[in-house]
Motif scaffolding. Structure first.
Motif, PDB file in Angstrom:
ATOM      1  N   LEU A  43       0.043   5.716   5.663  1.00 47.20           N
ATOM      2  CA  LEU A  43       0.086   4.481   6.442  1.00 47.20           C
ATOM      3  C   LEU A  43       0.461   3.293   5.558  1.00 47.20           C
ATOM      4  CD1 LEU A  43      -0.424   3.292   9.266  1.00 47.20           C
ATOM      5  CD2 LEU A  43      -2.829   3.009   8.618  1.00 47.20           C
ATOM      6  N   VAL A  44      -0.113   3.248   4.366  1.00 43.78           N
ATOM      7  CA  VAL A  44       0.213   2.171   3.425  1.00 43.78           C
ATOM      8  C   VAL A  44       1.676   2.274   2.982  1.00 43.78           C
ATOM      9  CG1 VAL A  44      -0.314   1.187   1.160  1.00 43.78           C
ATOM     10  CG2 VAL A  44      -2.172   1.967   2.637  1.00 43.78           C
ATOM     11  N   LEU A  45       2.128   3.503   2.701  1.00 49.39           N
ATOM     12  CA  LEU A  45       3.528   3.702   2.317  1.00 49.39           C
ATOM     13  C   LEU A  45       4.478   3.244   3.417  1.00 49.39           C
ATOM     14  CD1 LEU A  45       3.807   7.159   0.494  1.00 49.39           C
ATOM     15  CD2 LEU A  45       4.418   4.915  -0.412  1.00 49.39           C
ATOM     16  N   GLN A  46       4.128   3.544   4.671  1.00 50.99           N
ATOM     17  CA  GLN A  46       4.979   3.122   5.778  1.00 50.99           C
ATOM     18  C   GLN A  46       5.055   1.601   5.870  1.00 50.99           C
ATOM     19  OE1 GLN A  46       7.096   4.575   7.661  1.00 50.99           O
ATOM     20  NE2 GLN A  46       7.516   2.710   8.854  1.00 50.99           N
ATOM     21  N   LEU A  47       3.948   0.937   5.608  1.00 48.85           N
ATOM     22  CA  LEU A  47       3.970  -0.532   5.592  1.00 48.85           C
ATOM     23  C   LEU A  47       4.926  -1.043   4.514  1.00 48.85           C
ATOM     24  CD1 LEU A  47       0.221  -1.517   6.094  1.00 48.85           C
ATOM     25  CD2 LEU A  47       2.090  -1.767   7.727  1.00 48.85           C
ATOM     26  N   TRP A  48       4.901  -0.386   3.359  1.00 45.03           N
ATOM     27  CA  TRP A  48       5.800  -0.799   2.282  1.00 45.03           C
ATOM     28  C   TRP A  48       7.255  -0.561   2.674  1.00 45.03           C
ATOM     29  CZ3 TRP A  48       7.542  -3.626  -1.200  1.00 45.03           C
ATOM     30  CH2 TRP A  48       8.580  -3.221  -2.042  1.00 45.03           C
ATOM     31  N   PHE A  49       7.545   0.596   3.266  1.00 46.34           N
ATOM     32  CA  PHE A  49       8.913   0.887   3.689  1.00 46.34           C
ATOM     33  C   PHE A  49       9.387  -0.105   4.749  1.00 46.34           C
ATOM     34  CE2 PHE A  49       7.954   5.553   2.568  1.00 46.34           C
ATOM     35  CZ  PHE A  49       8.413   5.371   1.280  1.00 46.34           C
ATOM     36  N   THR A  50       8.495  -0.455   5.661  1.00 48.05           N
ATOM     37  CA  THR A  50       8.841  -1.424   6.701  1.00 48.05           C
ATOM     38  C   THR A  50       9.128  -2.791   6.096  1.00 48.05           C
ATOM     39  OG1 THR A  50       7.426  -0.256   8.268  1.00 48.05           O
ATOM     40  CG2 THR A  50       8.076  -2.491   8.853  1.00 48.05           C
ATOM     41  N   LEU A  51       8.307  -3.175   5.132  1.00 43.78           N
ATOM     42  CA  LEU A  51       8.504  -4.463   4.467  1.00 43.78           C
ATOM     43  C   LEU A  51       9.814  -4.478   3.679  1.00 43.78           C
ATOM     44  CD1 LEU A  51       7.485  -7.250   3.609  1.00 43.78           C
ATOM     45  CD2 LEU A  51       6.173  -6.130   1.795  1.00 43.78           C
ATOM     46  N   SER A  52      10.076  -3.420   2.925  1.00 43.25           N
ATOM     47  CA  SER A  52      11.308  -3.382   2.132  1.00 43.25           C
ATOM     48  C   SER A  52      12.541  -3.327   3.036  1.00 43.25           C
ATOM     49  CB  SER A  52      11.288  -2.181   1.181  1.00 43.25           C
ATOM     50  OG  SER A  52      11.187  -0.972   1.897  1.00 43.25           O
ATOM     51  N   ASN A  53      12.440  -2.656   4.182  1.00 42.87           N
ATOM     52  CA  ASN A  53      13.558  -2.614   5.129  1.00 42.87           C
ATOM     53  C   ASN A  53      13.821  -3.988   5.748  1.00 42.87           C
ATOM     54  OD1 ASN A  53      13.806   0.089   4.634  1.00 42.87           O
ATOM     55  ND2 ASN A  53      12.899   0.753   6.574  1.00 42.87           N
ATOM     56  N   ALA A  54      12.738  -4.753   5.953  1.00 36.41           N
ATOM     57  CA  ALA A  54      12.911  -6.094   6.503  1.00 36.41           C
ATOM     58  C   ALA A  54      13.589  -7.015   5.492  1.00 36.41           C
ATOM     59  CB  ALA A  54      11.555  -6.670   6.912  1.00 36.41           C
ATOM     60  N   LEU A  55      13.295  -6.799   4.207  1.00 39.17           N
ATOM     61  CA  LEU A  55      13.909  -7.635   3.179  1.00 39.17           C
ATOM     62  C   LEU A  55      15.352  -7.229   2.906  1.00 39.17           C
ATOM     63  CD1 LEU A  55      10.896  -7.769   0.690  1.00 39.17           C
ATOM     64  CD2 LEU A  55      11.764  -9.651   2.091  1.00 39.17           C
ATOM     65  N   GLN A  56      15.605  -5.922   3.006  1.00 40.63           N
ATOM     66  CA  GLN A  56      16.957  -5.424   2.745  1.00 40.63           C
ATOM     67  C   GLN A  56      17.221  -4.221   3.660  1.00 40.63           C
ATOM     68  OE1 GLN A  56      17.711  -4.457  -1.326  1.00 40.63           O
ATOM     69  NE2 GLN A  56      19.905  -4.138  -1.027  1.00 40.63           N
ATOM     70  N   PRO A  57      17.688  -4.480   4.878  1.00 41.49           N
ATOM     71  CA  PRO A  57      17.853  -3.409   5.872  1.00 41.49           C
ATOM     72  C   PRO A  57      18.810  -2.318   5.395  1.00 41.49           C
ATOM     73  CG  PRO A  57      18.091  -5.561   6.884  1.00 41.49           C
ATOM     74  CD  PRO A  57      18.087  -5.782   5.410  1.00 41.49           C
ATOM     75  N   PRO A  58      18.358  -1.038   5.435  1.00 34.96           N
ATOM     76  CA  PRO A  58      19.238   0.074   5.062  1.00 34.96           C
ATOM     77  C   PRO A  58      20.010   0.563   6.287  1.00 34.96           C
ATOM     78  CG  PRO A  58      17.051   0.898   5.484  1.00 34.96           C
ATOM     79  CD  PRO A  58      17.004  -0.600   5.736  1.00 34.96           C
ATOM     80  N   PRO A  59      21.025   1.374   6.114  1.00 30.89           N
ATOM     81  CA  PRO A  59      21.701   1.971   7.271  1.00 30.89           C
ATOM     82  C   PRO A  59      20.760   2.910   8.015  1.00 30.89           C
ATOM     83  CG  PRO A  59      22.481   2.945   5.222  1.00 30.89           C
ATOM     84  CD  PRO A  59      21.647   1.769   4.837  1.00 30.89           C
ATOM     85  N   LYS A  60      20.836   2.901   9.345  1.00 30.67           N
ATOM     86  CA  LYS A  60      19.926   3.703  10.151  1.00 30.67           C
ATOM     87  C   LYS A  60      20.400   5.149  10.229  1.00 30.67           C
ATOM     88  CE  LYS A  60      18.100  -0.018  13.028  1.00 30.67           C
ATOM     89  NZ  LYS A  60      17.875  -0.494  14.415  1.00 30.67           N
ATOM     90  N   GLY A  61      19.417   6.043  10.452  1.00 24.97           N
ATOM     91  CA  GLY A  61      19.725   7.434  10.669  1.00 24.97           C
ATOM     92  C   GLY A  61      20.201   8.191   9.439  1.00 24.97           C
ATOM     93  N   THR A  62      19.875   7.708   8.250  1.00 23.82           N
ATOM     94  CA  THR A  62      20.296   8.385   7.031  1.00 23.82           C
ATOM     95  C   THR A  62      19.377   9.580   6.752  1.00 23.82           C
ATOM     96  OG1 THR A  62      18.899   6.970   5.658  1.00 23.82           O
ATOM     97  CG2 THR A  62      21.166   6.227   6.086  1.00 23.82           C
ATOM     98  N   ARG A  63      19.873  10.502   5.938  1.00 18.77           N
ATOM     99  CA  ARG A  63      19.086  11.674   5.580  1.00 18.77           C
ATOM    100  C   ARG A  63      17.832  11.261   4.809  1.00 18.77           C
ATOM    101  NH1 ARG A  63      21.132  16.738   1.766  1.00 18.77           N
ATOM    102  NH2 ARG A  63      19.217  17.964   1.974  1.00 18.77           N
ATOM    103  N   ARG A  64      17.969  10.216   4.000  1.00 19.68           N
ATOM    104  CA  ARG A  64      16.829   9.730   3.231  1.00 19.68           C
ATOM    105  C   ARG A  64      15.698   9.288   4.161  1.00 19.68           C
ATOM    106  NH1 ARG A  64      17.105   4.639  -1.035  1.00 19.68           N
ATOM    107  NH2 ARG A  64      14.893   4.657  -1.621  1.00 19.68           N
ATOM    108  N   GLU A  65      16.065   8.628   5.260  1.00 17.33           N
ATOM    109  CA  GLU A  65      15.050   8.174   6.205  1.00 17.33           C
ATOM    110  C   GLU A  65      14.338   9.356   6.854  1.00 17.33           C
ATOM    111  OE1 GLU A  65      14.660   5.353  10.214  1.00 17.33           O
ATOM    112  OE2 GLU A  65      16.615   5.713   9.270  1.00 17.33           O
ATOM    113  N   TYR A  66      15.092  10.392   7.219  1.00 20.16           N
ATOM    114  CA  TYR A  66      14.481  11.576   7.829  1.00 20.16           C
ATOM    115  C   TYR A  66      13.541  12.279   6.853  1.00 20.16           C
ATOM    116  CZ  TYR A  66      17.894  11.071  11.606  1.00 20.16           C
ATOM    117  OH  TYR A  66      18.630  10.597  12.662  1.00 20.16           O
TER     118      TYR A  66
END
Length: 284
Positions: free
Chosen positions: A107-130
């Motif tokens: 849950l904490v990691l997801q908060l970090w990923f959400t925060l980092s995505n808000a600061l620098q949005p990555p491309p959606k649907g990438t293999r890394r995201e899955y």
């Protein structure tokens, strides 16, 4: 002889009273978390990320693990519980702290990923995201199953060490190894988690104006970050104290802290405004 019987009766009454406290907290936490989970799943105006839902599910498993003897009807009977049941519960209770520690960390990691995505949005649907989502979802259960299997092996090799603990609360393995390994693993996860909480808070503080001015701040509920940080801190203090008390200082105090953790999880995450508005529908 009379004094011995009276002393034995008083000790038994105390055990039953402590057991009632333990089970009351466990069942209260389980019912509360189940209500929160069902609300998040079926209320149309309540949305939660899968890591949040997974968090609730793992704490329900935690409660079931510690109350298995109560469900089986073998909690307080004079003779020991059946060996297969006792071994099963012992493996579950040693693995349960690992499960909830990992789900809270996810849950904490997801908060970090959400925060980092808000600061620098990555491309959606990438293999890394899955892959990342797969890790967040499956890692707690993989570690949990790993600990269960390892402890089942230890209990099978030392059947004479598998017994119901003092206070009648649950079954344990009297070798010391499972508890020590669990304690070390959970301590490492919780300390890393608290460090990540501090880092998230620092990044959020430095970038708060930019996030408020963007079109993505809604993805980062500040109240959720605060709640996760509070619960992470409580986990470190609570589980740390529980392990200390259970190491021959006070089994009742240690078991009470163990049973209180699901209640605290319910109070921290079940008192969010959108969930309360669903429950208090007559006040709309």
């Amino acid at each position: 002889m009379y004094m011995l019987k009276r002393t034995s009766s008083m000790a038994q009454d105390q055990q039953h009273a402590e057991l009632k406290v333990f089970l009351t907290f466990q069942f209260t936490g389980a019912v509360g978390l189940l209500a929160v989970l069902l609300t998040a799943l079926f209320a149309p105006k309540v949305y939660r990320h899968f890591t949040w839902l997974n968090f609730c599910i793992t704490w329900l498993i935690y409660c079931i693990s510690y109350t298995l003897l109560a469900f089986s009807g073998q909690q307080t009977r004079p003779e020991p519980p059946a060996y297969p049941l006792c071994l099963t519960q012992a493996s579950l209770i040693y693995a349960a702290p690992v499960l909830v520690a990992m789900s809270t960390f996810s849950l904490v990691l997801q908060l970090w990923f959400t925060l980092s995505n808000a600061l620098q949005p990555p491309p959606k649907g990438t293999r890394r995201e899955y892959l990342r989502n797969g890790f967040l979802l499956l890692a707690p259960y993989i570690m949990w199953l790993g600990f269960i299997v390892a402890i089942l092996v230890i209990g099978t090799r030392h059947p004479d060490k598998v017994e119901r603990a003092g206070g009648l609360v649950y079954c344990t393995i009297k070798t010391g190894t499972p508890g020590n390994v669990t304690a070390v693993f959970v301590a490492v996860i919780l300390l890393v988690m608290v460090g990540l909480d501090v880092y998230i808070g620092t990044v959020l503080y430095k970038n708060w104006r930019a996030l408020r001015g963007s079109d993505r701040p809604g993805k980062i509920p500040f109240s959720l970050i605060v709640r996760v940080a509070i619960f992470s801190f409580v986990c470190v203090v609570g589980i740390g104290c529980a392990f200390v008390f259970l190491s021959n200082i006070s089994f009742f105090a240690g078991n009470t802290i163990i049973a209180l953790m699901p209640v605290i999880a319910f109070l921290v995450f079940g008192t969010q405004r959108d969930i309360l508005s669903v429950w208090l529908f007559w006040r709309r």
